[in-house]
Enzyme design. Sequence first.
Site, PDB file in Angstrom:
ATOM      1  N   THR A 158      10.721 -28.205  38.398  1.00 54.65           N
ATOM      2  CA  THR A 158      11.560 -27.482  37.438  1.00 54.65           C
ATOM      3  C   THR A 158      12.024 -26.122  37.938  1.00 54.65           C
ATOM      4  O   THR A 158      11.327 -25.461  38.719  1.00 54.65           O
ATOM      5  CB  THR A 158      10.753 -27.269  36.136  1.00 54.65           C
ATOM      6  OG1 THR A 158      11.420 -26.281  35.332  1.00 54.65           O
ATOM      7  CG2 THR A 158       9.340 -26.764  36.388  1.00 54.65           C
ATOM      8  N   TYR A 166       3.004 -23.063  31.688  1.00 52.20           N
ATOM      9  CA  TYR A 166       3.746 -24.286  32.042  1.00 52.20           C
ATOM     10  C   TYR A 166       4.199 -24.221  33.495  1.00 52.20           C
ATOM     11  O   TYR A 166       3.990 -25.160  34.280  1.00 52.20           O
ATOM     12  CB  TYR A 166       4.949 -24.442  31.103  1.00 52.20           C
ATOM     13  CG  TYR A 166       5.975 -25.461  31.565  1.00 52.20           C
ATOM     14  CD1 TYR A 166       5.771 -26.826  31.373  1.00 52.20           C
ATOM     15  CD2 TYR A 166       7.162 -25.059  32.192  1.00 52.20           C
ATOM     16  CE1 TYR A 166       6.713 -27.766  31.801  1.00 52.20           C
ATOM     17  CE2 TYR A 166       8.104 -25.985  32.622  1.00 52.20           C
ATOM     18  CZ  TYR A 166       7.874 -27.338  32.426  1.00 52.20           C
ATOM     19  OH  TYR A 166       8.811 -28.258  32.850  1.00 52.20           O
ATOM     20  N   LYS A 205       3.219 -26.502  36.758  1.00 52.96           N
ATOM     21  CA  LYS A 205       4.237 -27.211  37.546  1.00 52.96           C
ATOM     22  C   LYS A 205       4.202 -26.778  39.019  1.00 52.96           C
ATOM     23  O   LYS A 205       4.554 -27.554  39.904  1.00 52.96           O
ATOM     24  CB  LYS A 205       5.628 -26.957  36.960  1.00 52.96           C
ATOM     25  CG  LYS A 205       5.921 -27.749  35.688  1.00 52.96           C
ATOM     26  CD  LYS A 205       6.222 -29.225  35.985  1.00 52.96           C
ATOM     27  CE  LYS A 205       6.657 -29.982  34.753  1.00 52.96           C
ATOM     28  NZ  LYS A 205       6.847 -31.417  34.982  1.00 52.96           N
TER      29      LYS A 205
HETATM   30  P1  NAP Z   1      10.011 -34.295  26.911  1.00 47.76           P
HETATM   31  O1  NAP Z   1      11.170 -34.840  26.139  1.00 47.76           O
HETATM   32  O2  NAP Z   1       9.183 -33.231  26.300  1.00 47.76           O
HETATM   33  O3  NAP Z   1       9.058 -35.546  27.274  1.00 47.76           O
HETATM   34  C1  NAP Z   1       7.761 -35.353  27.750  1.00 47.76           C
HETATM   35  C2  NAP Z   1       7.066 -36.706  27.811  1.00 47.76           C
HETATM   36  O4  NAP Z   1       5.713 -36.520  28.271  1.00 47.76           O
HETATM   37  C3  NAP Z   1       6.955 -37.423  26.450  1.00 47.76           C
HETATM   38  O5  NAP Z   1       7.164 -38.797  26.625  1.00 47.76           O
HETATM   39  C4  NAP Z   1       5.513 -37.156  26.067  1.00 47.76           C
HETATM   40  O6  NAP Z   1       4.966 -38.113  25.193  1.00 47.76           O
HETATM   41  C5  NAP Z   1       4.844 -37.247  27.429  1.00 47.76           C
HETATM   42  N1  NAP Z   1       3.497 -36.686  27.388  1.00 47.76           N
HETATM   43  C6  NAP Z   1       3.132 -35.430  27.019  1.00 47.76           C
HETATM   44  N2  NAP Z   1       1.784 -35.301  27.093  1.00 47.76           N
HETATM   45  C7  NAP Z   1       1.292 -36.508  27.489  1.00 47.76           C
HETATM   46  C8  NAP Z   1      -0.002 -36.995  27.733  1.00 47.76           C
HETATM   47  N3  NAP Z   1      -1.096 -36.230  27.580  1.00 47.76           N
HETATM   48  N4  NAP Z   1      -0.139 -38.277  28.135  1.00 47.76           N
HETATM   49  C9  NAP Z   1       0.948 -39.083  28.291  1.00 47.76           C
HETATM   50  N5  NAP Z   1       2.213 -38.672  28.083  1.00 47.76           N
HETATM   51  C10 NAP Z   1       2.378 -37.391  27.688  1.00 47.76           C
HETATM   52  O7  NAP Z   1      10.483 -33.767  28.339  1.00 47.76           O
HETATM   53  P2  NAP Z   1      11.847 -34.070  29.146  1.00 47.76           P
HETATM   54  O8  NAP Z   1      12.848 -33.047  28.769  1.00 47.76           O
HETATM   55  O9  NAP Z   1      12.152 -35.498  29.041  1.00 47.76           O
HETATM   56  O10 NAP Z   1      11.391 -33.703  30.628  1.00 47.76           O
HETATM   57  C11 NAP Z   1      10.845 -34.693  31.503  1.00 47.76           C
HETATM   58  C12 NAP Z   1      10.061 -34.010  32.605  1.00 47.76           C
HETATM   59  O11 NAP Z   1      10.933 -33.170  33.362  1.00 47.76           O
HETATM   60  C13 NAP Z   1       8.942 -33.107  32.146  1.00 47.76           C
HETATM   61  O12 NAP Z   1       7.913 -33.183  33.108  1.00 47.76           O
HETATM   62  C14 NAP Z   1       9.546 -31.716  32.148  1.00 47.76           C
HETATM   63  O13 NAP Z   1       8.557 -30.738  32.302  1.00 47.76           O
HETATM   64  C15 NAP Z   1      10.457 -31.835  33.359  1.00 47.76           C
HETATM   65  N6  NAP Z   1      11.668 -31.001  33.341  1.00 47.76           N
HETATM   66  C16 NAP Z   1      12.513 -31.029  32.285  1.00 47.76           C
HETATM   67  C17 NAP Z   1      13.673 -30.289  32.318  1.00 47.76           C
HETATM   68  C18 NAP Z   1      14.656 -30.308  31.175  1.00 47.76           C
HETATM   69  O14 NAP Z   1      15.503 -29.404  31.108  1.00 47.76           O
HETATM   70  N7  NAP Z   1      14.606 -31.299  30.293  1.00 47.76           N
HETATM   71  C19 NAP Z   1      13.974 -29.504  33.449  1.00 47.76           C
HETATM   72  C20 NAP Z   1      13.097 -29.530  34.534  1.00 47.76           C
HETATM   73  C21 NAP Z   1      11.944 -30.287  34.482  1.00 47.76           C
HETATM   74  P3  NAP Z   1       4.994 -37.938  23.577  1.00 47.76           P
HETATM   75  O15 NAP Z   1       6.361 -38.450  23.158  1.00 47.76           O
HETATM   76  O16 NAP Z   1       3.882 -38.790  23.144  1.00 47.76           O
HETATM   77  O17 NAP Z   1       4.836 -36.486  23.287  1.00 47.76           O
HETATM   78  N1  GDD Z   2      12.901 -22.814  22.194  1.00 54.65           N
HETATM   79  C1  GDD Z   2      13.548 -21.721  21.802  1.00 54.65           C
HETATM   80  N2  GDD Z   2      13.666 -21.435  20.481  1.00 54.65           N
HETATM   81  N3  GDD Z   2      14.078 -20.917  22.764  1.00 54.65           N
HETATM   82  C2  GDD Z   2      14.763 -19.831  22.346  1.00 54.65           C
HETATM   83  C3  GDD Z   2      14.927 -19.490  20.992  1.00 54.65           C
HETATM   84  C4  GDD Z   2      14.336 -20.337  20.003  1.00 54.65           C
HETATM   85  O1  GDD Z   2      14.432 -20.100  18.808  1.00 54.65           O
HETATM   86  N4  GDD Z   2      15.677 -18.361  20.933  1.00 54.65           N
HETATM   87  C5  GDD Z   2      15.981 -18.006  22.176  1.00 54.65           C
HETATM   88  N5  GDD Z   2      15.419 -18.890  23.053  1.00 54.65           N
HETATM   89  C6  GDD Z   2      15.491 -18.813  24.527  1.00 54.65           C
HETATM   90  C7  GDD Z   2      14.142 -18.904  25.220  1.00 54.65           C
HETATM   91  O2  GDD Z   2      13.466 -17.647  25.127  1.00 54.65           O
HETATM   92  C8  GDD Z   2      14.583 -19.270  26.630  1.00 54.65           C
HETATM   93  O3  GDD Z   2      14.956 -18.116  27.339  1.00 54.65           O
HETATM   94  C9  GDD Z   2      15.833 -20.131  26.411  1.00 54.65           C
HETATM   95  O4  GDD Z   2      16.209 -19.928  25.037  1.00 54.65           O
HETATM   96  C10 GDD Z   2      15.636 -21.614  26.669  1.00 54.65           C
HETATM   97  O5  GDD Z   2      14.462 -22.032  25.999  1.00 54.65           O
HETATM   98  P1  GDD Z   2      14.090 -23.590  25.854  1.00 54.65           P
HETATM   99  O6  GDD Z   2      15.248 -24.342  25.327  1.00 54.65           O
HETATM  100  O7  GDD Z   2      12.809 -23.655  25.092  1.00 54.65           O
HETATM  101  O8  GDD Z   2      13.922 -24.093  27.350  1.00 54.65           O
HETATM  102  P2  GDD Z   2      13.216 -23.442  28.642  1.00 54.65           P
HETATM  103  O9  GDD Z   2      14.298 -22.943  29.523  1.00 54.65           O
HETATM  104  O10 GDD Z   2      12.144 -22.510  28.263  1.00 54.65           O
HETATM  105  O11 GDD Z   2      12.498 -24.721  29.291  1.00 54.65           O
HETATM  106  C11 GDD Z   2      13.195 -25.954  29.458  1.00 54.65           C
HETATM  107  O12 GDD Z   2      13.818 -25.979  30.729  1.00 54.65           O
HETATM  108  C12 GDD Z   2      12.926 -25.938  31.861  1.00 54.65           C
HETATM  109  C13 GDD Z   2      13.795 -25.941  33.128  1.00 54.65           C
HETATM  110  O13 GDD Z   2      14.210 -24.633  33.419  1.00 54.65           O
HETATM  111  C14 GDD Z   2      12.178 -27.098  29.336  1.00 54.65           C
HETATM  112  O14 GDD Z   2      12.875 -28.323  29.320  1.00 54.65           O
HETATM  113  C15 GDD Z   2      11.203 -27.121  30.485  1.00 54.65           C
HETATM  114  O15 GDD Z   2      10.386 -28.297  30.400  1.00 54.65           O
HETATM  115  C16 GDD Z   2      11.999 -27.144  31.797  1.00 54.65           C
HETATM  116  O16 GDD Z   2      11.124 -27.138  32.893  1.00 54.65           O
END
Ligand code: NAP
Ligand code: GDD
Length: 351
Positions: free
Chosen positions: A130, A154, A158
């Site tokens: 990430t 987190y 990672k």
């Molecule tokens: P997400 O929607 O939060 O999905 C996370 C998944 O992990 C869910 O299926 C969750 O299951 C499962 N999980 C959590 N704890 C678990 C446990 N103890 N045992 C088994 N499964 C578990 O995340 P996402 O956005 O799809 O992201 C996918 C991956 O990419 C994550 O590793 C995240 O950190 C990484 N990532 C995401 C982003 C982004 O912007 N989306 C960017 C960079 C990296 P439940 O449904 O049961 O909770």
């Molecule tokens: N969640 C949330 N809620 N974030 C807020 C809010 C609020 O009400 N107001 C402002 N923010 C700001 C957070 O402080 C952060 O700077 C930004 O919005 C994005 O927050 P999130 O959407 O929670 O995502 P993230 O950037 O912290 O993390 C996501 O992206 C990562 C990759 O850079 C997640 O998907 C991570 O799993 C992933 O690794």
Amino acid sequence: MKKINKKKTLITGITGQDGAYLAKFLLDKGYEVYGGYRRLSTPNFWRLQYLGIFEKIKLIPMDLIDINSIYEAIKISQPDEIYHLGAQSFVGASFDVPQATAEITGLATTAFLETIRHINSKIKFYQASTSELYGDGAYSMLRENSPFRPSSPYAVAKLYAYWITRVYREAYGIFAVNGILFNHESPLRGLEFVTRKISNAVAKIYLGLEKELVLGNLDAKRDWGYAPEYVESMWLMLQQPEPDDFVIATNETHSVKEFVKEAFKCVSLNFQKYIKTNPRFKRKFEVNFLLGDYSKAKKRLNWEPKTKFSDLVKIMVNEDLNRWKKWQDGERFAFDAPFYPSEKNIINRSL
Ligand code: NAP
Ligand code: GDD
């Protein structure tokens, strides 16, 4: 006639945003898809149902804090490729449950790599790394070789997973890669993440179901892409001749405020009338700026993002609007928002 064996894959985090899109992508490619899921008191398969693929996936009970279940999942599925997407993925929550985050998001990766090493070192492994690894303080384009300064439990978890993946690649020759993905969003995004919180609130405000949108830091900037395009890059990484790590991003960054403005524009409302801020939604340690350079992925994977920022916002707002309209008309379908508790009822220790 010779039987063609389907490629098999094991996806962890199948119930999450990326897991669901990746499962669809790989099913469309002809893969046999196994999904690791954990038992919850209420089942959580709405994304797979939403994409119409729920019946096509072979589900395997597996918890990331239970090494035996990881071993069993790999033994049962005998995959060619593992996409390890499961994680405690919400940065805010990692301040509430730092130790669980370390185990689930960090340590579990070792269990996969060790099992691969012992039972079949030909299995290819994708680690969901990430942009949070870079942390706060880098106000420039981030690349594969930019320094990491994790700013949350987190990101620290990672960081461990990132390095152990590299160590197993170097030490044992396992085909193990890190996809360093910047934020990617979609209508299947979890409601606690800021983009979906905004699109859902804008839809509800437009329909008179809510009065305001309360956020934390409006100035934080993120490089936001469209999730269905990002899962393709994961697959591409595992089809390369050699394992390597790649940044996946859009080369653009936008503030939370810009996202809000654009979202209200989709329903022709002036955001200033509805937006409020409250320190309870601010992070203890904020990552203020993220911007990624995807040129290595473009050159080597022939991957590039297609959906522009304003289109991403439109896709998300329109989808939430349609869902809420249908819901108001009495239609019932797989949809998370009606069952999500009001944030007012959640004690916020450290978002
Ligand atoms: P997400 O929607 O939060 O999905 C996370 C998944 O992990 C869910 O299926 C969750 O299951 C499962 N999980 C959590 N704890 C678990 C446990 N103890 N045992 C088994 N499964 C578990 O995340 P996402 O956005 O799809 O992201 C996918 C991956 O990419 C994550 O590793 C995240 O950190 C990484 N990532 C995401 C982003 C982004 O912007 N989306 C960017 C960079 C990296 P439940 O449904 O049961 O909770
Ligand atoms: N969640 C949330 N809620 N974030 C807020 C809010 C609020 O009400 N107001 C402002 N923010 C700001 C957070 O402080 C952060 O700077 C930004 O919005 C994005 O927050 P999130 O959407 O929670 O995502 P993230 O950037 O912290 O993390 C996501 O992206 C990562 C990759 O850079 C997640 O998907 C991570 O799993 C992933 O690794």
